[in-house]
Design an enzyme around this catalytic site. Structure first.
Site, PDB file in Angstrom:
ATOM      1  N   GLY A  46      -1.399  -3.090  -6.844  1.00 52.71           N
ATOM      2  CA  GLY A  46      -1.915  -3.376  -5.504  1.00 52.71           C
ATOM      3  C   GLY A  46      -2.141  -2.083  -4.751  1.00 52.71           C
ATOM      4  O   GLY A  46      -1.607  -1.033  -5.131  1.00 52.71           O
ATOM      5  N   GLN A  51      -2.760   3.163   2.624  1.00 56.77           N
ATOM      6  CA  GLN A  51      -2.342   4.184   1.659  1.00 56.77           C
ATOM      7  C   GLN A  51      -3.436   5.197   1.353  1.00 56.77           C
ATOM      8  O   GLN A  51      -3.155   6.273   0.830  1.00 56.77           O
ATOM      9  CB  GLN A  51      -1.895   3.520   0.348  1.00 56.77           C
ATOM     10  CG  GLN A  51      -0.606   2.734   0.492  1.00 56.77           C
ATOM     11  CD  GLN A  51      -0.269   2.014  -0.796  1.00 56.77           C
ATOM     12  OE1 GLN A  51      -0.795   0.939  -1.056  1.00 56.77           O
ATOM     13  NE2 GLN A  51       0.586   2.589  -1.619  1.00 56.77           N
ATOM     14  N   CYS A  91       6.203   1.868  -5.494  1.00 55.55           N
ATOM     15  CA  CYS A  91       5.072   2.066  -4.574  1.00 55.55           C
ATOM     16  C   CYS A  91       4.340   3.340  -4.952  1.00 55.55           C
ATOM     17  O   CYS A  91       4.976   4.367  -5.203  1.00 55.55           O
ATOM     18  CB  CYS A  91       5.578   2.162  -3.139  1.00 55.55           C
ATOM     19  SG  CYS A  91       4.257   2.351  -1.919  1.00 55.55           S
ATOM     20  N   LEU A  92       3.019   3.262  -4.984  1.00 54.96           N
ATOM     21  CA  LEU A  92       2.223   4.449  -5.340  1.00 54.96           C
ATOM     22  C   LEU A  92       2.388   5.563  -4.311  1.00 54.96           C
ATOM     23  O   LEU A  92       2.116   6.723  -4.618  1.00 54.96           O
ATOM     24  CB  LEU A  92       0.743   4.060  -5.473  1.00 54.96           C
ATOM     25  CG  LEU A  92       0.439   3.099  -6.630  1.00 54.96           C
ATOM     26  CD1 LEU A  92      -1.013   2.643  -6.569  1.00 54.96           C
ATOM     27  CD2 LEU A  92       0.768   3.740  -7.971  1.00 54.96           C
ATOM     28  N   HIS A 133       4.386  -6.879  -0.037  1.00 54.17           N
ATOM     29  CA  HIS A 133       4.503  -5.408  -0.043  1.00 54.17           C
ATOM     30  C   HIS A 133       3.267  -4.782   0.608  1.00 54.17           C
ATOM     31  O   HIS A 133       3.383  -3.869   1.429  1.00 54.17           O
ATOM     32  CB  HIS A 133       4.684  -4.956  -1.504  1.00 54.17           C
ATOM     33  CG  HIS A 133       4.693  -3.490  -1.748  1.00 54.17           C
ATOM     34  ND1 HIS A 133       5.814  -2.813  -2.205  1.00 54.17           N
ATOM     35  CD2 HIS A 133       3.728  -2.539  -1.627  1.00 54.17           C
ATOM     36  CE1 HIS A 133       5.524  -1.526  -2.343  1.00 54.17           C
ATOM     37  NE2 HIS A 133       4.250  -1.328  -2.008  1.00 54.17           N
ATOM     38  N   GLU A 134       2.090  -5.303   0.251  1.00 51.43           N
ATOM     39  CA  GLU A 134       0.840  -4.741   0.814  1.00 51.43           C
ATOM     40  C   GLU A 134       0.693  -5.101   2.289  1.00 51.43           C
ATOM     41  O   GLU A 134       0.217  -4.276   3.082  1.00 51.43           O
ATOM     42  CB  GLU A 134      -0.382  -5.244   0.036  1.00 51.43           C
ATOM     43  CG  GLU A 134      -0.391  -5.006  -1.466  1.00 51.43           C
ATOM     44  CD  GLU A 134      -0.050  -3.609  -1.885  1.00 51.43           C
ATOM     45  OE1 GLU A 134      -0.173  -2.675  -1.072  1.00 51.43           O
ATOM     46  OE2 GLU A 134       0.377  -3.437  -3.041  1.00 51.43           O
ATOM     47  N   HIS A 137       2.519  -2.646   4.275  1.00 53.72           N
ATOM     48  CA  HIS A 137       1.789  -1.376   4.468  1.00 53.72           C
ATOM     49  C   HIS A 137       0.849  -1.480   5.675  1.00 53.72           C
ATOM     50  O   HIS A 137       0.717  -0.527   6.446  1.00 53.72           O
ATOM     51  CB  HIS A 137       0.952  -1.046   3.228  1.00 53.72           C
ATOM     52  CG  HIS A 137       1.699  -0.348   2.127  1.00 53.72           C
ATOM     53  ND1 HIS A 137       2.366   0.847   2.301  1.00 53.72           N
ATOM     54  CD2 HIS A 137       1.835  -0.661   0.814  1.00 53.72           C
ATOM     55  CE1 HIS A 137       2.889   1.235   1.155  1.00 53.72           C
ATOM     56  NE2 HIS A 137       2.584   0.334   0.217  1.00 53.72           N
TER      57      HIS A 137
HETATM   58  O1  GNR Z   1       1.941  -0.777  -8.393  1.00 57.20           O
HETATM   59  C1  GNR Z   1       2.784  -1.331  -7.685  1.00 57.20           C
HETATM   60  N1  GNR Z   1       3.762  -2.067  -8.274  1.00 57.20           N
HETATM   61  C2  GNR Z   1       4.626  -2.866  -7.551  1.00 57.20           C
HETATM   62  C3  GNR Z   1       5.735  -3.354  -8.233  1.00 57.20           C
HETATM   63  C4  GNR Z   1       6.644  -4.166  -7.599  1.00 57.20           C
HETATM   64  C5  GNR Z   1       6.430  -4.514  -6.282  1.00 57.20           C
HETATM   65  C6  GNR Z   1       5.347  -4.018  -5.584  1.00 57.20           C
HETATM   66  C7  GNR Z   1       4.439  -3.203  -6.221  1.00 57.20           C
HETATM   67  S1  GNR Z   1       3.060  -2.629  -5.371  1.00 57.20           S
HETATM   68  C8  GNR Z   1       2.746  -1.147  -6.222  1.00 57.20           C
HETATM   69  C9  GNR Z   1       1.453  -0.511  -5.733  1.00 57.20           C
HETATM   70  C10 GNR Z   1       1.602  -0.131  -4.283  1.00 57.20           C
HETATM   71  O2  GNR Z   1       2.232   0.809  -3.885  1.00 57.20           O
HETATM   72  N2  GNR Z   1       1.042  -0.908  -3.417  1.00 57.20           N
HETATM   73  O3  GNR Z   1       1.166  -0.665  -2.095  1.00 57.20           O
HETATM   74 NI    NI Z   2       3.027   0.396  -1.851  1.00 58.88          NI
END
Ligand code: GNR
Ligand code: NI
Length: 167
Positions: A46, A51, A91-92, A133-134, A137
């Site tokens: 995601g 980001q 998270c990236l 999670h997104e 953000h």
């Molecule tokens: O790549 C991602 N893997 C992930 C794994 C578990 C819970 C959430 C994520 S999101 C993350 C990519 C990211 O940072 N999205 O904002």
């Molecule tokens: Ni993230």
């Protein structure tokens, strides 16, 4: 197509609150395509516009192993959430850090697609985790903020060290 630079925690721009999208034009579709390419290249499941330093309510997600199930959420709203579940998240914007976070297990989300068409989706499992999670953000919230202050301090120190060693 283009791969966009991803902001790295701690960066104050990760805490900006994203604004609604009200123009569904070619530029929003290009940004969604570039974000998808950036997500696949990372690789990640995601990516939120926040980001890539674009502060609008746009998310791309693909939790498939085959990278053929791209979902675009514009102006997402959580209509319902049920249950609680702990999952390991990464998270990236916080590379190399994986920690457990408790979130709703089942959610219903309403959003618009890249053409402005409204849809409603029920999600569970990784897709539900990823949507939450997104959406965080977009509110300027990074998953590490759910952890203790001690863990947050350790994570910042670890990221600083990682960056020193890769410079
Ligand atoms: O790549 C991602 N893997 C992930 C794994 C578990 C819970 C959430 C994520 S999101 C993350 C990519 C990211 O940072 N999205 O904002
Ligand atoms: Ni993230």
């Amino acid at each position: 197509m283009a791969i966009l630079p991803i902001l790295q925690y701690p960066d104050e721009r990760l805490h900006k609150v994203a604004k609604r999208v009200d123009q569904f034009d070619e530029s929003i579709r290009k940004l969604a395509r570039d974000m998808a390419e950036t997500m696949y290249a990372a690789p990640g499941v995601g990516l939120a516009a926040t980001q890539v330093d674009k502060h609008i309510r746009l998310i791309v997600i693909d939790v498939s192993e085959t990278h053929d199930d791209l979902r675009i959420f514009i102006n997402p709203e959580l209509l319902d959430s049920q249950g609680q579940k702990e999952n390991e998240e990464g998270c990236l914007s916080v590379p190399g850090i994986y920690e457990n976070v408790t979130r709703a297990e089942f959610i219903t989300v309403r959003a618009q697609d890249e053409n402005g068409k409204t849809f409603t989706l029920k999600a569970e499992g990784l897709l539900a985790v990823c949507i939450q999670h997104e959406m965080d953000h977009l509110q300027g919230r990074v998953f590490v903020e759910y952890l203790s202050q001690l863990k947050q301090t350790r994570i910042r120190a670890k990221l600083k060290k990682q960056r020193r060693e890769t410079l």
